[in-house]
Design an enzyme around this catalytic site. Structure first.
Site, PDB file in Angstrom:
ATOM      1  CG  ASP A 149     -21.266 -39.078  57.967  1.00 30.85           C
ATOM      2  OD1 ASP A 149     -21.148 -39.417  56.778  1.00 30.85           O
ATOM      3  OD2 ASP A 149     -22.121 -38.258  58.358  1.00 30.85           O
ATOM      4  CB  ALA A 150     -18.450 -35.118  60.877  1.00 35.10           C
TER       5      ALA A 150
END
Length: 134
Positions: free
Chosen positions: A25-26
């Site tokens: 996600d990051a």
């Protein structure tokens, strides 16, 4: 930029699918923000809105569908494991199906990033870009 040495593929595979998705996600958010910045000099709010279109669960589900046929057996295994992982929440504006595909997509990105397969990660993100046009 890396803060820690890359893991082996086996070490990365030993992480839980949701941990891989957490990192993915990051990484994907940074990718989306760089993509938006490169295409626009708009103000922060508009940049955020554009990046959000890319990283939302429905968009990631479309991305997952676009690249699923390109995955190696190993990558497909990571994807499948994450898609089938028991999640404890669902995004507000996503169906369960889209949320599971998005989680799997993020886990794949996290796996590729953590295991140092950056060329493969770039290839799949470029393919996603060409196939999704977003």
């Amino acid at each position: 930029m890396r803060f820690f040495p890359e893991m082996s593929r086996e070490q990365a595979k030993m992480l839980s699918p949701l941990s891989l998705a957490f990192v993915g996600d990051a990484v994907y958010t940074l990718y989306a923000r760089e993509k938006v910045i490169a295409a626009s000099d708009a103000k922060n709010g508009a940049l955020h809105a554009e990046a959000t279109k890319i990283v939302r669960a429905a968009g990631q589900a479309v991305s997952a569908d676009a690249i699923i046929g390109m995955l190696t057996e190993e990558e497909a295994g990571v994807f499948r494991r994450a898609k089938n992982a028991k999640t404890h929440s669902v995004a507000k504006h996503a169906t369960l199906s889209d949320y599971k595909k998005a989680t799997a997509f993020e886990a794949l990105i996290g796996y590729l990033y953590l295991s140092g397969q950056e060329d493969r990660l770039k290839f799949l993100l470029k393919a996603r870009e060409e196939l999704c046009r977003e």
